[in-house]
Design an enzyme around this catalytic site. Sequence first.
Site, PDB file in Angstrom:
ATOM      1  N   ILE A   8      34.121  34.342  52.131  1.00 54.83           N
ATOM      2  CA  ILE A   8      33.214  34.738  50.933  1.00 54.83           C
ATOM      3  C   ILE A   8      31.999  35.363  51.640  1.00 54.83           C
ATOM      4  CG2 ILE A   8      31.947  34.185  48.985  1.00 54.83           C
ATOM      5  CD1 ILE A   8      34.235  31.792  48.781  1.00 54.83           C
ATOM      6  N   GLY A  10      28.064  36.081  51.692  1.00 53.26           N
ATOM      7  CA  GLY A  10      26.687  35.783  50.612  1.00 53.26           C
ATOM      8  C   GLY A  10      27.027  34.293  49.917  1.00 53.26           C
ATOM      9  N   ALA A  11      27.810  33.382  50.604  1.00 50.04           N
ATOM     10  CA  ALA A  11      28.127  32.196  50.236  1.00 50.04           C
ATOM     11  C   ALA A  11      27.356  30.837  50.027  1.00 50.04           C
ATOM     12  CB  ALA A  11      29.586  31.801  51.038  1.00 50.04           C
ATOM     13  N   GLY A  14      23.858  30.912  44.699  1.00 49.49           N
ATOM     14  CA  GLY A  14      24.333  31.937  43.338  1.00 49.49           C
ATOM     15  C   GLY A  14      25.871  31.832  43.497  1.00 49.49           C
ATOM     16  N   TYR A 158      20.783  50.005  42.081  1.00 47.88           N
ATOM     17  CA  TYR A 158      21.766  48.844  41.794  1.00 47.88           C
ATOM     18  C   TYR A 158      22.845  49.533  40.904  1.00 47.88           C
ATOM     19  CZ  TYR A 158      23.478  44.390  40.470  1.00 47.88           C
ATOM     20  OH  TYR A 158      24.368  43.171  40.615  1.00 47.88           O
TER      21      TYR A 158
HETATM   22  N1  LIG Z   1      24.056  37.177  38.680  1.00 44.57           N
HETATM   23  C1  LIG Z   1      24.488  38.248  37.795  1.00 44.57           C
HETATM   24  O1  LIG Z   1      24.160  38.271  36.626  1.00 44.57           O
HETATM   25  C2  LIG Z   1      25.468  39.183  38.507  1.00 44.57           C
HETATM   26  C3  LIG Z   1      26.097  40.245  37.375  1.00 44.57           C
HETATM   27  C4  LIG Z   1      26.891  40.884  37.836  1.00 44.57           C
HETATM   28  C5  LIG Z   1      27.263  41.103  39.413  1.00 44.57           C
HETATM   29  N2  LIG Z   1      26.476  40.286  40.077  1.00 44.57           N
HETATM   30  C6  LIG Z   1      26.824  40.228  41.794  1.00 44.57           C
HETATM   31  O2  LIG Z   1      27.330  39.039  42.076  1.00 44.57           O
HETATM   32  C7  LIG Z   1      26.975  38.955  43.581  1.00 44.57           C
HETATM   33  C8  LIG Z   1      26.280  37.659  43.846  1.00 44.57           C
HETATM   34  O3  LIG Z   1      25.034  37.658  43.261  1.00 44.57           O
HETATM   35  P1  LIG Z   1      24.211  36.352  42.854  1.00 44.57           P
HETATM   36  O4  LIG Z   1      23.769  36.627  41.478  1.00 44.57           O
HETATM   37  O5  LIG Z   1      25.024  35.137  43.388  1.00 44.57           O
HETATM   38  O6  LIG Z   1      22.867  36.747  43.630  1.00 44.57           O
HETATM   39  P2  LIG Z   1      22.188  35.900  44.447  1.00 44.57           P
HETATM   40  O7  LIG Z   1      22.004  34.527  44.118  1.00 44.57           O
HETATM   41  O8  LIG Z   1      20.847  36.519  44.758  1.00 44.57           O
HETATM   42  O9  LIG Z   1      22.834  35.753  45.852  1.00 44.57           O
HETATM   43  C9  LIG Z   1      22.736  36.960  46.678  1.00 44.57           C
HETATM   44  C10 LIG Z   1      23.602  36.558  47.946  1.00 44.57           C
HETATM   45  O10 LIG Z   1      23.823  37.730  48.801  1.00 44.57           O
HETATM   46  C11 LIG Z   1      23.760  37.404  49.876  1.00 44.57           C
HETATM   47  N3  LIG Z   1      23.282  38.685  50.739  1.00 44.57           N
HETATM   48  C12 LIG Z   1      22.168  39.754  50.606  1.00 44.57           C
HETATM   49  N4  LIG Z   1      22.040  40.409  51.543  1.00 44.57           N
HETATM   50  C13 LIG Z   1      23.010  40.276  52.438  1.00 44.57           C
HETATM   51  C14 LIG Z   1      23.489  40.666  53.701  1.00 44.57           C
HETATM   52  N5  LIG Z   1      23.042  41.604  54.033  1.00 44.57           N
HETATM   53  N6  LIG Z   1      24.420  39.963  54.529  1.00 44.57           N
HETATM   54  C15 LIG Z   1      25.081  38.891  53.907  1.00 44.57           C
HETATM   55  N7  LIG Z   1      24.680  38.315  52.738  1.00 44.57           N
HETATM   56  C16 LIG Z   1      23.551  39.069  52.123  1.00 44.57           C
HETATM   57  C17 LIG Z   1      22.464  36.614  49.996  1.00 44.57           C
HETATM   58  O11 LIG Z   1      22.263  35.785  51.047  1.00 44.57           O
HETATM   59  P3  LIG Z   1      20.975  35.184  51.653  1.00 44.57           P
HETATM   60  O12 LIG Z   1      20.877  33.677  51.116  1.00 44.57           O
HETATM   61  O13 LIG Z   1      21.195  35.285  53.094  1.00 44.57           O
HETATM   62  O14 LIG Z   1      19.952  36.225  51.338  1.00 44.57           O
HETATM   63  C18 LIG Z   1      23.158  35.609  48.796  1.00 44.57           C
HETATM   64  O15 LIG Z   1      24.032  34.603  49.302  1.00 44.57           O
HETATM   65  C19 LIG Z   1      26.214  40.211  44.027  1.00 44.57           C
HETATM   66  O16 LIG Z   1      26.967  41.264  44.547  1.00 44.57           O
HETATM   67  C20 LIG Z   1      25.575  40.592  42.681  1.00 44.57           C
HETATM   68  O17 LIG Z   1      25.368  42.123  42.512  1.00 44.57           O
HETATM   69  C21 LIG Z   1      25.622  39.090  39.708  1.00 44.57           C
END
Ligand SMILES: NC(=O)c1ccc[n+]([C@@H]2O[C@H](COP(=O)([O-])OP(=O)(O)OC[C@H]3O[C@@H](n4cnc5c(N)ncnc54)[C@H](OP(=O)(O)O)[C@@H]3O)[C@@H](O)[C@H]2O)c1
Length: 233
Positions: A8, A10-11, A14, A158
């Site tokens: 996974i 970004g594990a 979130g 985005y």
């Molecule tokens: N939350 C929502 O409502 C929602 C809705 C639709 C889709 N999504 C999608 O769900 C996915 C997870 O999002 P989330 O809501 O859990 O956001 P989040 O809490 O901001 O987590 C984002 C994750 O991505 C990682 N990441 C960012 N840049 C990276 C890189 N260059 N290399 C490796 N890891 C990286 C972060 O790692 P670090 O800790 O190292 O920064 C973090 O673990 C994303 O693709 C997002 O677009 C979210």
Amino acid sequence: MTSTITLISGAARGLGLETARRLSALGHTVLVGARDPERGRAVAEEVGGRWVALDVADSASVAAAAKDVAAHEGRLDVLINNAGVTGPFKEPAELTGEDALAVFGVNVLGIVRMTHAFLPLLRASADPRVVNVTSGLGSQTLTHDAERVEHSVVSPLYTSSKAAVTMLTTQYARGVEGVRFNAADPGYTATDLNHHTGTQTVTEGTDAIVALATEDASAGTGRAVDREGPLPW
Ligand SMILES: NC(=O)c1ccc[n+]([C@@H]2O[C@H](COP(=O)([O-])OP(=O)(O)OC[C@H]3O[C@@H](n4cnc5c(N)ncnc54)[C@H](OP(=O)(O)O)[C@@H]3O)[C@@H](O)[C@H]2O)c1
């Protein structure tokens, strides 16, 4: 039977973290892809998995991660491309090419880098699956429906990056034999990404991801779904 090996991206927080917890509870061997060693190791310890250093924006890091998994596990059953960023919240007119490179570099190019690097390991699996985490914000139908929360967001980079994620998924599904590619929209979920304004819990937000990661091969390939069913394009 050996357990399902699942990486996974970004594990460490979130939705990626919750996915790691849930799949580990279902018996998967979880490889925790994370940039930060401390967080990565802590999550790996919590879920009984292994931290894999991974920055999806960096081709050398992705290649090193694939080498690491080849050396330790020798195959990959499930790849979950979850890492994602929103980019800066600016007036659309203020967005620059550099802003676009940063967002697409993670959300879109990251998936291309990961797919390219990990396909040989996926091909060593009896039932290889890729789950790409997309968004309803990449759907033309949902962003044009005034009844939907997706309609309220204007975020050109985005949204277009997530439209690209959905299309990449269906194109890989059509073009790569023997590997299933499906996309999951978590829905609006409280995480750091939206400063915890999301209305769903991370458990609800990972339902579609977990379903795609665990479903039977007969469920098919080239689909985009949310926790309710098919995601409109
Ligand atoms: N939350 C929502 O409502 C929602 C809705 C639709 C889709 N999504 C999608 O769900 C996915 C997870 O999002 P989330 O809501 O859990 O956001 P989040 O809490 O901001 O987590 C984002 C994750 O991505 C990682 N990441 C960012 N840049 C990276 C890189 N260059 N290399 C490796 N890891 C990286 C972060 O790692 P670090 O800790 O190292 O920064 C973090 O673990 C994303 O693709 C997002 O677009 C979210």
